[in-house]
Structure formats: structure tokens, C-alpha cells
Design a protein around this motif. Structure first.
Motif, mmCIF file in Angstrom:
data_model
loop_
_atom_site.group_PDB
_atom_site.id
_atom_site.type_symbol
_atom_site.label_atom_id
_atom_site.label_comp_id
_atom_site.label_asym_id
_atom_site.label_seq_id
_atom_site.Cartn_x
_atom_site.Cartn_y
_atom_site.Cartn_z
ATOM 1 N N PHE A 141 0.869 -1.161 0.000
ATOM 2 C CA PHE A 141 0.000 0.000 0.000
ATOM 3 C C PHE A 141 0.916 1.224 0.000
ATOM 4 O O PHE A 141 1.946 1.238 0.677
ATOM 5 C CB PHE A 141 -0.900 -0.005 1.231
ATOM 6 N N ALA A 157 -1.817 3.404 -4.114
ATOM 7 C CA ALA A 157 -2.402 2.080 -3.893
ATOM 8 C C ALA A 157 -2.880 2.025 -2.454
ATOM 9 O O ALA A 157 -2.136 1.641 -1.551
ATOM 10 C CB ALA A 157 -1.391 0.980 -4.180
ATOM 11 N N ASP A 159 -6.251 0.872 -1.850
ATOM 12 C CA ASP A 159 -7.408 -0.018 -1.836
ATOM 13 C C ASP A 159 -7.114 -1.201 -2.746
ATOM 14 O O ASP A 159 -6.035 -1.289 -3.351
ATOM 15 C CB ASP A 159 -8.677 0.709 -2.266
ATOM 16 N N ALA A 160 -8.072 -2.102 -2.836
ATOM 17 C CA ALA A 160 -7.869 -3.321 -3.624
ATOM 18 C C ALA A 160 -7.565 -3.001 -5.085
ATOM 19 O O ALA A 160 -6.665 -3.609 -5.690
ATOM 20 C CB ALA A 160 -9.095 -4.223 -3.512
ATOM 21 N N VAL A 163 -3.977 -1.851 -5.489
ATOM 22 C CA VAL A 163 -3.012 -2.943 -5.320
ATOM 23 C C VAL A 163 -3.007 -3.859 -6.546
ATOM 24 O O VAL A 163 -1.943 -4.286 -7.016
ATOM 25 C CB VAL A 163 -3.325 -3.734 -4.034
ATOM 26 N N VAL A 164 -4.165 -4.149 -7.084
ATOM 27 C CA VAL A 164 -4.231 -4.981 -8.290
ATOM 28 C C VAL A 164 -3.529 -4.281 -9.451
ATOM 29 O O VAL A 164 -2.794 -4.919 -10.224
ATOM 30 C CB VAL A 164 -5.698 -5.313 -8.635
ATOM 31 N N LEU A 181 2.238 -9.358 -0.428
ATOM 32 C CA LEU A 181 1.639 -8.074 -0.069
ATOM 33 C C LEU A 181 2.078 -7.693 1.336
ATOM 34 O O LEU A 181 1.856 -8.443 2.289
ATOM 35 C CB LEU A 181 0.110 -8.151 -0.135
ATOM 36 N N ARG A 190 -9.395 -4.250 4.923
ATOM 37 C CA ARG A 190 -8.979 -3.677 3.641
ATOM 38 C C ARG A 190 -7.823 -4.473 3.037
ATOM 39 O O ARG A 190 -7.762 -4.663 1.816
ATOM 40 C CB ARG A 190 -8.574 -2.211 3.820
ATOM 41 N N GLU A 191 -6.948 -4.966 3.883
ATOM 42 C CA GLU A 191 -5.805 -5.734 3.377
ATOM 43 C C GLU A 191 -6.253 -7.101 2.869
ATOM 44 O O GLU A 191 -5.764 -7.583 1.843
ATOM 45 C CB GLU A 191 -4.748 -5.847 4.476
ATOM 46 N N GLU A 193 -9.240 -7.741 1.672
ATOM 47 C CA GLU A 193 -9.944 -7.465 0.415
ATOM 48 C C GLU A 193 -8.954 -7.327 -0.739
ATOM 49 O O GLU A 193 -9.208 -7.821 -1.851
ATOM 50 C CB GLU A 193 -10.766 -6.186 0.557
ATOM 51 N N ALA A 194 -7.827 -6.685 -0.490
ATOM 52 C CA ALA A 194 -6.817 -6.535 -1.544
ATOM 53 C C ALA A 194 -6.242 -7.886 -1.938
ATOM 54 O O ALA A 194 -6.048 -8.182 -3.124
ATOM 55 C CB ALA A 194 -5.707 -5.596 -1.082
ATOM 56 N N ALA A 197 -8.712 -9.815 -3.963
ATOM 57 C CA ALA A 197 -8.772 -9.267 -5.314
ATOM 58 C C ALA A 197 -7.590 -9.740 -6.153
ATOM 59 O O ALA A 197 -7.736 -10.029 -7.348
ATOM 60 C CB ALA A 197 -8.796 -7.736 -5.248
#
Length: 412
Positions: A141, A157, A159-160, A163-164, A181, A190-191, A193-194, A197
Motif C-alpha cells: 500500500f 495504492a 485499496d484493492a 493494489v491490483v 503483499l 482492507r488488506e 480485500e486486496a 482481489a
């Protein structure tokens, strides 16, 4: 007869550009600090790279005097000489700190040995067992840019989706075939979720996440449930050998560390309690390349997997990491590397070392197999002097944006 005596040793602290990468301790400052060792033996100049605090300035003259005249092949005697100086001048330093000081000297000595013999360092370590060493995309992030600065090439970066996008840029550019990551910076939801994703966007790629001990036991159990079947391994979710042992006992998930096992004395307790299944070695603080290979052999005997930890570094370290990784039989996971984040300021001559298809070809030239641009070294040394900094302070930099930030762990 080849002259193999050490005739010179210089320690050059440097500073190079680093993006605003978020982590449990705060955020990376605009400049990362490292130490280069320039060693002369016979008619060759050799190099080692270490942590920014590897060789304190006040001990350098004595270290140089202690090693001058020693045979560059006598690394045990060189280590003993460096250790004696540190014990005398810096008695507060423990074994790990003294090994950190010796590590770049040992790498430079091996580079010199290889150059004198016309052989790559991997051959001095017993021979390369693989032609290429796999590395993992190391995602963070991050802010769009540093405080009071324009956005950098990587962008934001937080959010998801960010990061993607970062992962896609890394994979398109370097061909990485596994992803790590860095976590512990944002709320675990949030991490997670990333990471989910990433799993959806890059099916089949091994995934790992590292919150650097920022999670409580309860948070870790909740994360492990959500990521069941997704992770290759979970790195340092909680602090300490006992905490890691509890997590593994309750989840069965493979755990990796570069935090709770950092000295040989930690190995037996970690194995006895089944706290660690993958040890992330790091020659920068385990005392060099030969000790790292020895560490891997101990891990093999104890049934512990082996990979490699990374921090902000340049090409001299990447070459050294690649040589020792190539010579370790039981290296069973892709290694970490920050190199894509820092390569723009590299001191290695362009083209000397590259990440292609997610791997680095083991250099076959003499020594480390890379050439150092000495004018670049001097430029980064002047940047270090102008910065006036001697230590990394992720937390202090974060508090410039968030005065209430604390790096106390666990955070969540």
C-alpha cells in the motif's frame, strides 16, 4: 603468484530514492540508507552492500586497520578481526549487530576471491544448483507520492483496485510468478480485500501476506479463516515465537518469519513449538553468504522451509542474494526483493542484473558478476551527506501526516 592480501577497505554510506511504501512501522522516507564496502585485494576492487547501520562511522578506521594485510580468502580470520574491533569499541552491540557489520565485508571478500580466481561467487559457495533464482512481486500500500512531492511512476495504492493495478504493472514489467503483499498498514479488512482481489485477478499465482506482527491473535485467526486455501504462507502475523506457535496450532496455516527467528539461538525453540514452517533468511543480518548457506542446512535438518527476506536494496545485494540462493539446495519458495522499487538509483552498471520472467539469472562472471559505477557511488554518498540522516525513521515520517500515529504493536 597472485597477491591475495587486503590492501584497502573503505565504507561508503549512501542514500537513494525510495517510494512512500506503507508498513506497520509507518512509511518509507524519500531516501533509503545503505552501506557499501569497497575492498581492494591484489589488483582487484570488490564490493559488498549492507544495511544502512551496518558499519558505524566511529569503528571504520579500526576495522580497516584490523583487516589490512589479511589474506582475502581467510574469511574466518577477517570475521574474527572485525568482531574483535566491535567488541572493543562498541561493547553494547550484541551478536546479531556484529554479524550485520561483518556481512558486507564478507560479501566484498567473496567478490574479491571470485575476481582473483575468475570464478563466480556461487562456485565459491559450492556451485549453483539452478541457473535462475525466482523472486516474488513485493507489493505495498502506498501514497501517490511523497509529502510535498508530485506523484511517482507507481501511483497510489490504498485499496484493492490500486493494489491490483500495482501487481499488474510489476507482472507486466518483470514477469513475476508469485506475489507478496506487505500488510499491517491499513485495517485488516482492507488488506484481506486486496489479497482476495489479487487471487481473483491472478488465479494460480502463489500469494503471501506480511503484517510484521501488527495483528493480535484474534485478528489473525479471523484473517486466516477468510484466507483459507488462498495463501502460500502467512508471514509474521503476530509477535514472538509463542504467539506464532499458538496461531499455527489453531489454524494449521504455514507461517514464515524474519522477525521471531533472527539468531541461531531462536531456531530450537521455534522448531520445538512448531512456530515457524518457513524461515526467511537474510545474509545482511545473518553474517554473510556462507552463514546463510549454513543456516539453510540447519533448516533442512529441522524440516523447516527456506526462502529469503528483503529490505530496500540495490544491485550489489541482489547479485549476492542470487548467488547464495542458487547454491542452497532446499530453497523452496520464491525470494523477496525490493529491487524494482529502488533500481532507478542502482550503482550497478545498467544491464548487469535484471529480473526477467520473475527470476534473476545467476551471474556467471567473476565474483558477484556485476560492475559498479563508482561515479554513481559518489553521487549517492553526497546525497547521504546532504541529507544529514543516519537512521531510518518510518514512524517519524508518518507522523508528519498523522501526528497521532504510533508504531506500537499489535495495532489491530
Amino acid at each position: 603468484m597472485i597477491d591475495t592480501r587486503i590492501t584497502g577497505l573503505e565504507v561508503v554510506p549512501i542514500a537513494f530514492s525510495d517510494p512512500p511504501l506503507l508498513n506497520a512501522a509507518g512509511v518509507h522516507e524519500p531516501l533509503a540508507l545503505r552501506t557499501l564496502v569497497r575492498l581492494r585485494a591484489g589488483d582487484v576492487v570488490a564490493w559488498g552492500e549492507g544495511r544502512g547501520d551496518a558499519l558505524p562511522a566511529d569503528v571504520v578506521p579500526a576495522v580497516r586497520d584490523a583487516v589490512l594485510g589479511l589474506d582475502v580468502f581467510a574469511t574466518s580470520r577477517i570475521e574474527a578481526a572485525v568482531d574483535a574491533v566491535l567488541r572493543r569499541l562498541r561493547p553494547e552491540l550484541g551478536p546479531r549487530a556484529r554479524l550485520t557489520s561483518f556481512a558486507p565485508v564478507e560479501v566484498a571478500a567473496l567478490d574479491a576471491q571470485g575476481r582473483l580466481l575468475g570464478k563466480p561467487v556461487s562456485e565459491l559457495l559450492g556451485g549453483a544448483l539452478r541457473e535462475r533464482v525466482d523472486y516474488s512481486a513485493y507489493l505495498f500500500f502506498k501514497w501517490a507520492g511523497h509529502l510535498d512531492a508530485e506523484p511517482d511512476e507507481w501511483g497510489e495504492a490504498l485499496d484493492a483496485a490500486g493494489v491490483v493495478a500495482q501487481a499488474r504493472a510489476f507482472i507486466d514489467r518483470y514477469g513475476f510468478r508469485s506475489i507478496k503483499l506487505k500488510a499491517g498498514a491499513l485495517h485488516p479488512d482492507r488488506e484481506v480485500e486486496a489479497l482476495l482481489a489479487l487471487a481473483e485477478e491472478f488465479p494460480g499465482l502463489p500469494l503471501r501476506i506480511d503484517p510484521n506482527g501488527a495483528w493480535s491473535h484474534e485478528t489473525t485467526l479471523a484473517v486466516a479463516r477468510r484466507l483459507d486455501g488462498v495463501l502460500e504462507y502467512l508471514e509474521d502475523p503476530v509477535l514472538g515465537i509463542d504467539g506464532m506457535s499458538r496461531v499455527h496450532a489453531e489454524t494449521g496455516i504455514p507461517l514464515a518469519t524474519n522477525m521471531c527467528v533472527v539468531e541461531t539461538a531462536h531456531l530450537l525453540p521455534a522448531v520445538r513449538t512448531d512456530a515457524v514452517q518457513i524461515l526467511l533468511s537474510d545474509h545482511h543480518y545473518w553474517g554473510g553468504l556462507r552463514r546463510t548457506k549454513d543456516l539453510a542446512a540447519i533448516c533442512e535438518a529441522m524440516g523447516v522451509g527456506v526462502s529469503m527476506h528483503s529490505n530496500s536494496h540495490l544491485g550489489v545485494s541482489l547479485a549476492a542474494m542470487t548467488h547464495v540462493a542458487a547454491a542452497i539446495p532446499n530453497l523452496d519458495h520464491a525470494c523477496d526483493t525490493h529491487y524494482p522499487w529502488n533500481r532507478a538509483d542502482d550503482v550497478v552498471v545498467p544491464g548487469g542484473i535484471e529480473i526477467v520472467d520473475g527470476a534473476v539469472a545467476v551471474p556467471t562472471g567473476p565474483g558477484l558478476g556485476v560492475e559498479v559505477d563508482e561515479s554513481r557511488v559518489e553521487e549517492l554518498h553526497e546525497r547521504y551527506r546532504a541529507a544529514g540522516r543516519t537512521a531510518r525513521d518510518d514512524g517519524g515520517y508518518m507522523r508528519r501526516r498523522d501526528p497521532n500515529f504510533t508504531d506500537a504493536l499489535p495495532r489491530y
